[in-house]
Design a protein around this motif. Structure first.
Motif, PDB file in Angstrom:
ATOM      1  N   GLU A   1       0.760  -1.325  -0.216  1.00 29.37           N
ATOM      2  CA  GLU A   1       0.067   0.195   0.225  1.00 29.37           C
ATOM      3  C   GLU A   1       0.917   1.211  -0.101  1.00 29.37           C
ATOM      4  O   GLU A   1       1.899   1.137   0.816  1.00 29.37           O
ATOM      5  CB  GLU A   1      -0.796  -0.208   1.218  1.00 29.37           C
ATOM      6  CG  GLU A   1      -1.818  -1.024   1.284  1.00 29.37           C
ATOM      7  CD  GLU A   1      -2.779  -1.127   2.440  1.00 29.37           C
ATOM      8  OE1 GLU A   1      -3.649   0.031   2.574  1.00 29.37           O
ATOM      9  OE2 GLU A   1      -2.762  -1.957   3.162  1.00 29.37           O
TER      10      GLU A   1
ATOM     11  N   ASN B   1      -1.478   8.272  -2.033  1.00 29.10           N
ATOM     12  CA  ASN B   1      -1.539   9.327  -3.010  1.00 29.10           C
ATOM     13  C   ASN B   1      -0.852  10.477  -2.684  1.00 29.10           C
ATOM     14  O   ASN B   1      -1.066  11.121  -1.609  1.00 29.10           O
ATOM     15  CB  ASN B   1      -3.025   9.324  -3.660  1.00 29.10           C
ATOM     16  CG  ASN B   1      -3.050  10.148  -4.897  1.00 29.10           C
ATOM     17  OD1 ASN B   1      -2.493  11.253  -4.769  1.00 29.10           O
ATOM     18  ND2 ASN B   1      -4.035   9.635  -5.569  1.00 29.10           N
TER      19      ASN B   1
ATOM     20  N   THR C   1       0.908  -2.079 -12.984  1.00 28.52           N
ATOM     21  CA  THR C   1       0.637  -1.335 -11.956  1.00 28.52           C
ATOM     22  C   THR C   1       1.632  -1.612 -10.816  1.00 28.52           C
ATOM     23  O   THR C   1       1.995  -2.689 -10.573  1.00 28.52           O
ATOM     24  CB  THR C   1      -0.675  -1.381 -11.196  1.00 28.52           C
ATOM     25  OG1 THR C   1      -1.792  -1.365 -12.269  1.00 28.52           O
ATOM     26  CG2 THR C   1      -1.013  -0.654 -10.224  1.00 28.52           C
TER      27      THR C   1
ATOM     28  N   CYS D   1      -0.682   3.595  -6.863  1.00 24.37           N
ATOM     29  CA  CYS D   1      -1.791   3.566  -6.298  1.00 24.37           C
ATOM     30  C   CYS D   1      -2.109   4.747  -5.482  1.00 24.37           C
ATOM     31  O   CYS D   1      -1.255   5.265  -4.987  1.00 24.37           O
ATOM     32  CB  CYS D   1      -1.817   2.304  -5.343  1.00 24.37           C
ATOM     33  SG  CYS D   1      -1.835   0.819  -6.206  1.00 24.37           S
TER      34      CYS D   1
ATOM     35  N   SER E   1      -5.384   6.928  -0.777  1.00 25.72           N
ATOM     36  CA  SER E   1      -5.690   6.449  -1.758  1.00 25.72           C
ATOM     37  C   SER E   1      -6.670   5.626  -1.736  1.00 25.72           C
ATOM     38  O   SER E   1      -7.008   4.937  -0.610  1.00 25.72           O
ATOM     39  CB  SER E   1      -4.330   5.714  -2.391  1.00 25.72           C
ATOM     40  OG  SER E   1      -4.727   4.962  -3.601  1.00 25.72           O
TER      41      SER E   1
ATOM     42  N   LYS F   1      -7.016   3.034  -3.791  1.00 28.32           N
ATOM     43  CA  LYS F   1      -6.551   2.008  -4.541  1.00 28.32           C
ATOM     44  C   LYS F   1      -5.376   1.532  -3.814  1.00 28.32           C
ATOM     45  O   LYS F   1      -4.515   1.848  -2.937  1.00 28.32           O
ATOM     46  CB  LYS F   1      -5.921   2.389  -5.882  1.00 28.32           C
ATOM     47  CG  LYS F   1      -6.901   2.659  -6.914  1.00 28.32           C
ATOM     48  CD  LYS F   1      -6.227   2.909  -8.034  1.00 28.32           C
ATOM     49  CE  LYS F   1      -6.599   4.087  -9.053  1.00 28.32           C
ATOM     50  NZ  LYS F   1      -5.663   4.183 -10.204  1.00 28.32           N
ATOM     51  N   ARG F   2      -5.325  -0.188  -3.858  1.00 28.02           N
ATOM     52  CA  ARG F   2      -4.084  -0.720  -3.292  1.00 28.02           C
ATOM     53  C   ARG F   2      -3.604  -1.853  -4.141  1.00 28.02           C
ATOM     54  O   ARG F   2      -4.527  -2.664  -4.849  1.00 28.02           O
ATOM     55  CB  ARG F   2      -4.281  -1.315  -1.753  1.00 28.02           C
ATOM     56  CG  ARG F   2      -5.493  -2.242  -1.778  1.00 28.02           C
ATOM     57  CD  ARG F   2      -5.681  -2.361  -0.083  1.00 28.02           C
ATOM     58  NE  ARG F   2      -6.704  -3.356   0.036  1.00 28.02           N
ATOM     59  CZ  ARG F   2      -6.774  -4.313   0.569  1.00 28.02           C
ATOM     60  NH1 ARG F   2      -5.674  -4.446   1.652  1.00 28.02           N
ATOM     61  NH2 ARG F   2      -7.718  -5.178   0.874  1.00 28.02           N
TER      62      ARG F   2
END
Length: 193
Positions: free
Chosen positions: A6, A9, A188, A193, A15, A17-18
């Motif tokens: 993780e 941002n 990615t 993330c 964030s 996203k992870r």
């Protein structure tokens, strides 16, 4: 290592996203003698599978490609090429047995217990028979398994012993960003993330 990588941002400090690790396969330490792994997904064998492999390997036995001939045999129809059944069962086992193998050392005691026909669905499982460390290579160990395949009716169609040399976890350094088979930096990354 944690199953997730993780990062925050940079713009807003948070964030949603992870990057999360998927299945990385078993490492040498994960195998225990007597364990049985039922490999996910059955696979239905098609006529195309059989004809392509028979032609590619130049198997000239008419039992695999000549319907009129096969109709006159005790089976009454074409049989699926046995080497296809072996390859399919081994392939099905990779997710549990050899994603992290550095080499397959051998296939032994291969037995076809029953014929496979077009339209049969094959399922496979592996049992760990033994494991041992190597003095000459500290990054891997040898795992011996018995692979068994069954059709949709539960009939035992194939068995074989398979011996891969499997990477030890400490030498693999698995991560969400670089799972088995991926090159570092592809796709990615945690900083995305």
């Amino acid at each position: 290592m944690d199953d997730t990588d993780e990062t925050q941002n940079a713009d807003d400090g948070a964030s949603d996203k992870r990057l999360v690790s998927g299945w990385h396969g078993r490492y040498y330490e994960d195998f225990e003698v007597g364990d049985i792994y039922k490999h996910p997904f059955g696979r239905t064998v098609t006529e195309t599978d059989n004809v392509w492999l028979t032609n590619v390997t130049m198997n000239l036995n008419p039992m695999h490609f000549n319907e009129a001939y096969a109709a006159e045999t005790e089976f009454g129809e074409r049989l699926v090429d046995g080497t296809f059944v072996i390859a399919l069962a081994v392939g099905m086992s990779v997710i549990d047995i050899s994603v992290n193998a550095t080499a397959n050392l051998g296939y032994d005691n291969i037995r076809h217990h029953a014929p496979v026909f077009h339209g049969d669905t094959i399922y496979a499982e592996s049992e760990v028979l033994s494991k041992r460390e190597l003095e000459s290579r500290d990054h891997v160990g040898i795992v011996e398994t018995e692979l068994r395949a069954y059709n949709q009716d539960g009939e035992h169609v194939l068995s074989l012993e398979r011996t891969p040399m499997v990477l030890k976890r400490e030498h693999a350094e698995p991560s969400a960003a670089t799972p088995p088979g991926w090159l570092e930096g592809v796709g990615t990354q945690p900083e995305d993330c």
